[in-house]
Design a protein around this motif. Structure first.
Motif, PDB file in Angstrom:
ATOM      1  N   SER A 145       0.830  -1.216   0.000  1.00  0.00           N
ATOM      2  CA  SER A 145       0.000   0.000   0.000  1.00  0.00           C
ATOM      3  C   SER A 145       0.857   1.256   0.000  1.00  0.00           C
ATOM      4  O   SER A 145       0.524   2.234  -0.676  1.00  0.00           O
ATOM      5  CB  SER A 145      -0.969   0.000   1.174  1.00  0.00           C
ATOM      6  OG  SER A 145      -0.262  -0.033   2.396  1.00  0.00           O
ATOM      7  N   SER A 146       1.973   1.248   0.725  1.00  0.00           N
ATOM      8  CA  SER A 146       2.841   2.438   0.725  1.00  0.00           C
ATOM      9  C   SER A 146       3.518   2.624  -0.628  1.00  0.00           C
ATOM     10  O   SER A 146       3.697   3.757  -1.092  1.00  0.00           O
ATOM     11  CB  SER A 146       3.881   2.350   1.846  1.00  0.00           C
ATOM     12  OG  SER A 146       4.743   1.255   1.630  1.00  0.00           O
ATOM     13  N   VAL A 183       2.228   1.680  -3.560  1.00  0.00           N
ATOM     14  CA  VAL A 183       1.190   2.160  -4.473  1.00  0.00           C
ATOM     15  C   VAL A 183       0.918   3.642  -4.225  1.00  0.00           C
ATOM     16  O   VAL A 183       0.742   4.414  -5.171  1.00  0.00           O
ATOM     17  CB  VAL A 183      -0.097   1.309  -4.343  1.00  0.00           C
ATOM     18  CG1 VAL A 183      -1.257   1.931  -5.100  1.00  0.00           C
ATOM     19  CG2 VAL A 183       0.156  -0.109  -4.833  1.00  0.00           C
ATOM     20  N   GLU A 184       0.916   4.061  -2.979  1.00  0.00           N
ATOM     21  CA  GLU A 184       0.730   5.490  -2.669  1.00  0.00           C
ATOM     22  C   GLU A 184       1.866   6.328  -3.251  1.00  0.00           C
ATOM     23  O   GLU A 184       1.631   7.414  -3.786  1.00  0.00           O
ATOM     24  CB  GLU A 184       0.611   5.713  -1.163  1.00  0.00           C
ATOM     25  CG  GLU A 184      -0.717   5.308  -0.588  1.00  0.00           C
ATOM     26  CD  GLU A 184      -1.894   5.998  -1.266  1.00  0.00           C
ATOM     27  OE1 GLU A 184      -1.842   7.223  -1.490  1.00  0.00           O
ATOM     28  OE2 GLU A 184      -2.869   5.301  -1.595  1.00  0.00           O
ATOM     29  N   GLU A 185       3.090   5.825  -3.138  1.00  0.00           N
ATOM     30  CA  GLU A 185       4.239   6.534  -3.709  1.00  0.00           C
ATOM     31  C   GLU A 185       4.113   6.618  -5.230  1.00  0.00           C
ATOM     32  O   GLU A 185       4.398   7.666  -5.826  1.00  0.00           O
ATOM     33  CB  GLU A 185       5.526   5.812  -3.317  1.00  0.00           C
ATOM     34  CG  GLU A 185       6.784   6.513  -3.793  1.00  0.00           C
ATOM     35  CD  GLU A 185       8.042   5.774  -3.382  1.00  0.00           C
ATOM     36  OE1 GLU A 185       9.074   5.995  -4.032  1.00  0.00           O
ATOM     37  OE2 GLU A 185       7.996   4.971  -2.434  1.00  0.00           O
ATOM     38  N   ARG A 221       1.286   6.595  -6.886  1.00  0.00           N
ATOM     39  CA  ARG A 221       0.218   7.564  -7.164  1.00  0.00           C
ATOM     40  C   ARG A 221       0.724   9.000  -7.040  1.00  0.00           C
ATOM     41  O   ARG A 221       0.357   9.869  -7.836  1.00  0.00           O
ATOM     42  CB  ARG A 221      -0.951   7.341  -6.205  1.00  0.00           C
ATOM     43  CG  ARG A 221      -1.814   6.199  -6.613  1.00  0.00           C
ATOM     44  CD  ARG A 221      -3.165   6.218  -5.891  1.00  0.00           C
ATOM     45  NE  ARG A 221      -3.917   5.057  -6.308  1.00  0.00           N
ATOM     46  CZ  ARG A 221      -4.270   4.069  -5.519  1.00  0.00           C
ATOM     47  NH1 ARG A 221      -3.974   4.100  -4.236  1.00  0.00           N
ATOM     48  NH2 ARG A 221      -4.931   3.037  -5.985  1.00  0.00           N
ATOM     49  N   ASP A 222       1.559   9.242  -6.030  1.00  0.00           N
ATOM     50  CA  ASP A 222       2.138  10.583  -5.871  1.00  0.00           C
ATOM     51  C   ASP A 222       2.982  10.954  -7.084  1.00  0.00           C
ATOM     52  O   ASP A 222       2.922  12.094  -7.579  1.00  0.00           O
ATOM     53  CB  ASP A 222       2.983  10.658  -4.596  1.00  0.00           C
ATOM     54  CG  ASP A 222       2.147  10.587  -3.335  1.00  0.00           C
ATOM     55  OD1 ASP A 222       0.908  10.817  -3.412  1.00  0.00           O
ATOM     56  OD2 ASP A 222       2.717  10.292  -2.257  1.00  0.00           O
ATOM     57  N   GLU A 269       0.680  11.800  -9.925  1.00  0.00           N
ATOM     58  CA  GLU A 269       0.070  13.124  -9.741  1.00  0.00           C
ATOM     59  C   GLU A 269       1.060  14.253 -10.030  1.00  0.00           C
ATOM     60  O   GLU A 269       0.663  15.323 -10.476  1.00  0.00           O
ATOM     61  CB  GLU A 269      -0.488  13.265  -8.322  1.00  0.00           C
ATOM     62  CG  GLU A 269      -1.661  12.347  -8.028  1.00  0.00           C
ATOM     63  CD  GLU A 269      -2.854  12.607  -8.930  1.00  0.00           C
ATOM     64  OE1 GLU A 269      -3.108  13.777  -9.287  1.00  0.00           O
ATOM     65  OE2 GLU A 269      -3.538  11.635  -9.289  1.00  0.00           O
TER      66      GLU A 269
END
Length: 195
Positions: free
Chosen positions: A53-54, A56-58, A60-61, A64
């Motif tokens: 999850s971390s 995938v968040e990275e 996504r960042d 963006e």
């Protein structure tokens, strides 16, 4: 800068190392005595499940921030992937020999060469793929013009297969990178491959 993924290939268990319940045998064949050999331990996963999850968040960042949206960054990432394939060719061929018993020629022509050609195709045609496509305008909007603008979707998950690990893992990555996405790769399980 976008860092390219690190690849790890694992070893496929030999028939003699497989538990009896997973072996296929012909009906009526006598059961052979097998020695109680210890099987080799499989490699530890590259990423623990809690870390996904971390990551995938990275990703996504990074998406963006527009890391891979421009034409130049897509070309740079595709060329970087080609460099990884070319420089790691010997290691990949050795791993496929150990895991799948593929000779170097088969490993190159059925896996890596296809990926290299796909990369070259995307590099050659990327501008036309990124360009807006004119489409017909409906009656309600007569007098205007309609176009389809290709946009990246964001984070793409590519799940690799054990039987063609390079081709079936990297070919979808080429298209996803060319489309401007960021890619999360799940490599085949360590229980199938060890190199």
């Amino acid at each position: 800068k976008v860092s390219l993924p690190q690849f790890s290939w694992h070893r496929t268990p030999k028939f003699s190392e497989m538990p009896h319940s997973t072996r296929s045998k012909s009906p009526g064949s006598p059961r052979r005595k097998t020695s109680s050999r210890k099987t080799k331990k499989t490699a530890a996963p590259l990423v623990e499940a809690d870390d996904v999850s971390s990551i995938v968040e990275e990703l996504r960042d990074n998406y963006e921030k527009g890391v891979n949206k421009s034409y130049e960054s897509r070309i740079r990432n595709l060329e970087g992937l080609r460099t990884v394939l070319v420089k790691g060719r010997e290691k990949l061929c050795d791993a496929m020999k150990k895991d799948l018993n593929k000779c170097e020629v088969e490993a190159y022509y059925t896996e890596m060469n296809l990926c290299e050609h796909e990369i070259q195709h995307m590099v050659d045609h990327l501008k036309s793929y990124m360009a807006p496509q004119s489409v017909s305008t409906d009656l309600l909007n007569i007098g205007g013009a309609s176009s389809i603008y290709p946009d990246p979707l964001g984070v793409v998950c590519v799940i690799g297969a054990w039987n063609y690990p390079v081709q079936l893992t990297l070919m979808p990555c080429v298209g996803a990178i060319a489309a401007g996405n960021v890619v999360f790769i799940k490599v085949p399980s360590g229980k199938y491959t060890n190199h």
